[in-house]
Design a protein around this motif. Structure first.
Motif, PDB file in Angstrom:
ATOM      1  N   UNK A  36       0.837  -1.207   0.000  1.00  0.00           N
ATOM      2  CA  UNK A  36       0.000   0.000   0.000  1.00  0.00           C
ATOM      3  C   UNK A  36       0.871   1.255   0.000  1.00  0.00           C
ATOM      4  N   UNK A  37       1.891   1.306   0.873  1.00  0.00           N
ATOM      5  CA  UNK A  37       2.761   2.476   0.956  1.00  0.00           C
ATOM      6  C   UNK A  37       3.509   2.692  -0.360  1.00  0.00           C
ATOM      7  N   UNK A  38       3.978   1.613  -0.958  1.00  0.00           N
ATOM      8  CA  UNK A  38       4.688   1.701  -2.228  1.00  0.00           C
ATOM      9  C   UNK A  38       3.774   2.262  -3.325  1.00  0.00           C
ATOM     10  N   UNK A  39       2.548   1.738  -3.396  1.00  0.00           N
ATOM     11  CA  UNK A  39       1.622   2.179  -4.444  1.00  0.00           C
ATOM     12  C   UNK A  39       1.188   3.621  -4.215  1.00  0.00           C
ATOM     13  N   UNK A  40       1.018   3.996  -2.956  1.00  0.00           N
ATOM     14  CA  UNK A  40       0.658   5.389  -2.660  1.00  0.00           C
ATOM     15  C   UNK A  40       1.748   6.353  -3.118  1.00  0.00           C
ATOM     16  N   UNK A  41       3.003   5.970  -2.952  1.00  0.00           N
ATOM     17  CA  UNK A  41       4.102   6.816  -3.414  1.00  0.00           C
ATOM     18  C   UNK A  41       4.094   6.921  -4.943  1.00  0.00           C
ATOM     19  N   UNK A  42       3.840   5.811  -5.619  1.00  0.00           N
ATOM     20  CA  UNK A  42       3.717   5.849  -7.074  1.00  0.00           C
ATOM     21  C   UNK A  42       2.564   6.760  -7.495  1.00  0.00           C
ATOM     22  N   UNK A  43       1.433   6.627  -6.806  1.00  0.00           N
ATOM     23  CA  UNK A  43       0.263   7.444  -7.116  1.00  0.00           C
ATOM     24  C   UNK A  43       0.559   8.935  -6.964  1.00  0.00           C
ATOM     25  N   UNK A  44       1.187   9.297  -5.845  1.00  0.00           N
ATOM     26  CA  UNK A  44       1.501  10.716  -5.609  1.00  0.00           C
ATOM     27  C   UNK A  44       2.440  11.252  -6.682  1.00  0.00           C
ATOM     28  N   UNK A  45       3.435  10.445  -7.022  1.00  0.00           N
ATOM     29  CA  UNK A  45       4.413  10.882  -8.024  1.00  0.00           C
ATOM     30  C   UNK A  45       3.760  11.058  -9.392  1.00  0.00           C
ATOM     31  N   UNK A  46       2.802  10.186  -9.694  1.00  0.00           N
ATOM     32  CA  UNK A  46       2.181  10.214 -11.018  1.00  0.00           C
ATOM     33  C   UNK A  46       1.098  11.274 -11.152  1.00  0.00           C
ATOM     34  N   UNK A  47       0.381  11.561 -10.054  1.00  0.00           N
ATOM     35  CA  UNK A  47      -0.843  12.371 -10.188  1.00  0.00           C
ATOM     36  C   UNK A  47      -0.812  13.718  -9.472  1.00  0.00           C
ATOM     37  N   UNK A  48       0.088  13.891  -8.492  1.00  0.00           N
ATOM     38  CA  UNK A  48       0.072  15.143  -7.741  1.00  0.00           C
ATOM     39  C   UNK A  48       1.092  16.140  -8.298  1.00  0.00           C
ATOM     40  N   UNK A  49       0.716  17.401  -8.276  1.00  0.00           N
ATOM     41  CA  UNK A  49       1.633  18.456  -8.711  1.00  0.00           C
ATOM     42  C   UNK A  49       2.719  18.645  -7.642  1.00  0.00           C
ATOM     43  N   UNK A  50       3.980  18.601  -8.019  1.00  0.00           N
ATOM     44  CA  UNK A  50       5.044  18.746  -7.017  1.00  0.00           C
ATOM     45  C   UNK A  50       5.069  20.148  -6.434  1.00  0.00           C
ATOM     46  N   UNK A  51       5.631  20.267  -5.218  1.00  0.00           N
ATOM     47  CA  UNK A  51       5.798  21.567  -4.588  1.00  0.00           C
ATOM     48  C   UNK A  51       6.772  22.425  -5.379  1.00  0.00           C
TER      49      UNK A  51
END
Length: 435
Positions: free
Chosen positions: A275-290
């Protein structure tokens, strides 16, 4: 290269004493009861599996003696030749292994090739037990057209090249291309991608070989694609290696948000590490970086990306046919769910231009000796919980065992008025002894 370890217990328990060689006279010590003789154990291979085995034996059996045989001139196997040079903390285990090797009850014998310099049956005759921990020395072939072209390497050989494995020192990969493709999405694939993209100055103080560092300084590789047959929920790398890639200086990740559609709901029930691994992938793929991370990525000169649902079909040659110039990938879809999901082709394909192809789809062992059974299809020694199977095990009979058989013969003869009725069937005798 994951280490592998098989135990070869030639007798029912390694504590039993070995007989003297045929034609020789037993020494005074060999004539003692089995409990009087220190166990002599042979370990083939000095990588982590071999050293951990030796360490366990020396710790839990205070009279045991362990001999470690290694085909290389130097010890430590994967720790020396497999762990990435920018992961020195992982190599600290060498300190523990060194203490084991310095024990008065442990001996290291390098530059000895078991199966060539000494046969496994010879080791069986000389030791109470033989532990085969020589690892997975080969790679899984892609078995696709064009695999033999220059510019196509196994990740195993590439790792061996930059880590100084003697058999790979002449590899000389051509890094003059713009794009590299790594087939496989495990930790080794990420190690290779990271080494290809890390600024050479960050590697100068590691134990990477000077020859490899020189080639990397001249590298023109700017983009690395890491390709997998299945999806984000089935990647084999771990979160530590993914974080290192995301934070790698001078690079930015490329992930397609459409590969992650609907994944947020599906990860609720998966084990926490996944779950933690996939959440990191999700954030990297879909969230705008700071702002800070966005600025860092904007200045990056190199990129890397994960391509999901793609399976290699063919390595494409250059116009003159002299080297790799791309790879044809079959588009796949998943059948099933979770870890057990299978990738099946959809019938579509796409071509990905590249000048370097690195195959990181798994490892397999090689047969070590004709006397040792080997499953060539799976690349393993057949075993049951580590014990080698499909071989006749020596079952020695002690004098106390003989006395049990003697009592049985006397008992059978008594009814007929005879001194004894001799037992004739060896298998019956073994059954009477509980073998």
């Amino acid at each position: 290269m994951a280490p592998r370890c098989w135990r070869w217990w030639p007798w029912s328990a390694w504590r039993r004493a070995r007989p003297p060689p045929a034609g020789s006279t037993p020494s005074f010590r060999q004539q003692f009861s089995t409990q009087e003789q220190p166990p002599q154990i042979c370990v083939v291979g000095s990588g982590p599996a071999g050293f951990y085995t030796a360490q366990h034996l020396l710790k839990h059996h205070p009279r045991a003696h362990v001999d470690i045989y290694e085909k290389q001139l130097v010890p430590f196997g994967l720790v020396r030749f497999g762990v990435a040079p920018d992961h020195p903390e992982v190599k600290n285990v060498i300190n523990t292994f060194t203490q084991t090797a310095r024990s008065g009850r442990c001996a290291f014998h390098g530059n000895v090739v078991v199966g060539r310099d000494v046969a496994v049956p010879e080791l069986q005759a000389a030791y109470h037990a033989v532990v085969l921990s020589y690892g997975a020395e080969d790679h899984q072939a892609l078995e696709i057209p064009g695999e033999e072209l220059p510019g196509v390497f196994s990740a195993r050989a590439f790792v061996g090249w930059y880590n100084g494995l003697p058999e790979n020192r002449e590899l000389a990969p051509d890094l003059s291309c713009d794009t590299a493709v790594i087939l496989g999405q495990g930790n080794v694939a990420l190690d290779v991608a990271r080494i290809l993209l890390t600024p050479p100055e960050y590697l100068e103080k590691t134990d990477i070989t000077e020859a490899a560092l020189g080639v990397l300084r001249q590298s023109r590789v700017k983009t690395v694609w890491i390709v997998g047959r299945r999806g984000p929920l089935q990647v084999a790398f771990t979160i530590k290696e993914l974080r290192e890639m995301i934070q790698l200086p001078g690079t930015r990740p490329i992930l397609d948000p459409t590969d992650f559609l609907g994944l947020q709901d599906r990860i609720k029930e998966v084990p926490r590490p996944r779950k933690r691994l996939t959440e990191l992938l999700l954030r990297t793929a879909t969230e705008r970086p700071g702002a800070e991370e966005a600025a860092r990525q904007a200045s990056a000169s190199r990129t890397w990306g994960l391509r999901f649902f793609r399976s290699p079909q063919q390595v494409l040659p250059s116009p003159d046919g002299r080297r790799a110039a791309g790879i044809r990938l079959a588009v796949t879809r998943l059948e099933g769910v979770g870890e057990a999901a299978r990738a099946v082709p959809t019938g579509d394909s796409e071509d990905l231009p590249c000048g370097l192809v690195l195959s990181s789809v798994g490892y397999k062992s090689r047969p070590i000796d004709p006397s040792v059974p080997f499953d060539s299809k799976r690349g393993v020694i057949p075993n049951m919980e580590g014990r080698v199977i499909d071989v006749p095990g020596v079952q020695p009979v002690s004098f106390s065992d003989w006395e049990k058989l003697d009592a049985e013969e006397v008992s059978r003869g008594k009814g007929a008025g005879k001194p004894r009725e001799k037992l004739l069937d060896p298998q019956e005798m073994l059954r009477l002894l509980g073998r």
